[in-house]
Design an enzyme around this catalytic site. Structure first.
Site, PDB file in Angstrom:
ATOM      1  CG  HIS A  69       9.954 -11.547  64.703  1.00  0.00           C
ATOM      2  ND1 HIS A  69      10.597 -12.131  63.651  1.00  0.00           N
ATOM      3  CD2 HIS A  69       8.636 -11.726  64.483  1.00  0.00           C
ATOM      4  CE1 HIS A  69       9.705 -12.658  62.827  1.00  0.00           C
ATOM      5  NE2 HIS A  69       8.502 -12.413  63.298  1.00  0.00           N
ATOM      6  CG  ASP A 177       7.275 -13.431  59.462  1.00  0.00           C
ATOM      7  OD1 ASP A 177       7.421 -12.761  60.497  1.00  0.00           O
ATOM      8  OD2 ASP A 177       7.025 -14.655  59.467  1.00  0.00           O
ATOM      9  CD  GLU A 207       7.821 -14.700  65.930  1.00  0.00           C
ATOM     10  OE1 GLU A 207       6.590 -14.777  66.031  1.00  0.00           O
ATOM     11  OE2 GLU A 207       8.440 -15.180  64.951  1.00  0.00           O
ATOM     12  CD  GLU A 208       9.766 -16.600  62.030  1.00  0.00           C
ATOM     13  OE1 GLU A 208       9.076 -17.605  62.249  1.00  0.00           O
ATOM     14  OE2 GLU A 208       9.373 -15.637  61.350  1.00  0.00           O
ATOM     15  CG  ASP A 230       5.009 -10.898  63.439  1.00  0.00           C
ATOM     16  OD1 ASP A 230       5.367 -10.918  62.245  1.00  0.00           O
ATOM     17  OD2 ASP A 230       5.458 -11.678  64.287  1.00  0.00           O
ATOM     18  CG  HIS A 316       7.417 -18.682  57.381  1.00  0.00           C
ATOM     19  ND1 HIS A 316       7.617 -19.552  58.427  1.00  0.00           N
ATOM     20  CD2 HIS A 316       7.397 -17.449  57.935  1.00  0.00           C
ATOM     21  CE1 HIS A 316       7.707 -18.864  59.565  1.00  0.00           C
ATOM     22  NE2 HIS A 316       7.570 -17.584  59.285  1.00  0.00           N
TER      23      HIS A 316
END
Ligand SMILES: [Zn+2]
Length: 342
Positions: A69, A177, A207-208, A230, A316
């Site tokens: 992504h 990410d 995606e998130e 990923d 994150h």
């Protein structure tokens, strides 16, 4: 992209783009440019997924969808206060402890800092949690009029991108990410010697926000096999003991996460492919989180789904940390897979 560019250099280029979920145009154009010389065709769909296609050599070639992504977590401006501060809504799963006091950058380049409304040091017995409702962004404006020259309601922003090399081949920054997954796919497309399967390198959107882009891309492609590329959790930091994956252990081959049970036969095929090519790998079993593997597995009539991941600490946060050797192993595994007749 140059043939000599390694994964680190590709990643360094990719982290420059500020593309929160739903706003992936900039990075999509960049990846399109990087991949076009190596592809049979490049297209994008209504949601904005970028689809890079390589025709397979095998007769009755199976369709293989590889998916990383392009989007990153971030924020959207909801209002500007009388005294010039920005309030916002979250885009994706935000760690506010990590975001507090970080520099943020808007799509138009405006800079600011994220701050909590009050000193959130909890009194004894009091719960203190940061969230979008008690944080704001200070762009340095003196009042609303000044602020609105720079930022409008609906504008997106994210914590400042960065990348640095730590010791022992480890790298830290954001957004790793999933720009590292994009870098792995770009490099694999360039270096793979042969393509047995009809291979779709999909750079997905949103995606998130719940694996949205990969769902429509898979519906359009109808793959026989789907692989999400990923990041995944790494269980080698103090206090973390509940999983098998760790930095430097090789490419992670996903068995399950909270959103998917990977196809058992396909997992074994990936493990065998790694063994036969001398690629270090480790099993990935997560109790939390999800990836595009889940949406590919259940889109349309479904497909055999798996995942190849780069174990990453502190996901994150502004300091997502991984080992470049694991990313290289993931890239070699993707290259070996596209050359394996499915
Ligand atoms: Zn991700």
């Amino acid at each position: 992209m140059d043939k000599t560019d390694n994964i680190y250099n590709i990643l360094k280029e990719l982290v420059k783009y500020r593309c929160v979920s739903g706003r992936e145009n900039g990075i999509s154009r960049a990846i399109q440019k990087m991949t076009a010389p190596y592809a049979d065709s490049v297209s994008s769909d209504a949601l904005g997924n970028l689809i890079v296609f390589k025709k397979g050599a095998a007769e009755n070639a199976k369709r293989l969808m590889l998916c990383a992504h392009m989007d990153e977590i971030g924020f959207m401006t909801t209002s500007v206060s009388e005294d010039g501060y920005i309030k916002f809504a979250p885009i994706g799963g935000i760690n506010y402890t990590a975001a507090a006091f970080c520099e943020v950058v808007f799509e138009n380049g405006t800079r600011g800092v994220m701050a909590p409304e009050v000193d959130r040091k909890a009194k004894k017995g009091e719960k203190s949690e940061l969230g979008f409702d008690n944080c704001y962004v200070d762009i340095g404006a003196k009042n609303r009029r000044e602020a609105e020259k720079k930022v409008s309601v609906g504008d997106c922003f994210a914590v400042k991108p960065s990348l640095c090399r730590l010791s022992s081949g480890r790298v830290s920054g954001r957004p790793v990410d999933d720009r590292i997954g994009c870098a792995v796919l770009i490099k694999a497309l360039e270096q793979a010697e042969r393509f047995e399967n009809d291979t779709y390198f999909v750079f997905s959107v949103q995606e998130e926000l719940g694996l949205r882009g990969s769902k429509t891309a898979a519906y359009g492609i109808m793959p026989d096999y789907g692989v999400a590329v990923d990041v995944c959790a790494s269980f080698d930091t103090p206090g973390k003991k509940d999983g098998p994956s760790r930095l430097g252990g090789g490419a992670c081959i996903k068995i399950k996460d909270a959103s998917v049970m990977c196809d058992g036969d396909f997992v074994r095929l990936l493990q065998r492919t790694a063994d036969e090519n001398g690629i270090p790998w480790q099993p990935e079993i997560l109790t939390r989180g999800g990836t595009d593997a889940a949406s590919m597995q259940t889109a349309g009539a479904g497909c055999r789904a798996g995942g190849i991941s780069v174990p990453t600490r502190y996901t994150h946060t502004p300091s997502e940390t991984f080992d470049i050797k694991d990313a290289e192993a993931a890239c070699r595994l993707v290259s070996a897979l596209v050359g394996t007749r499915l």
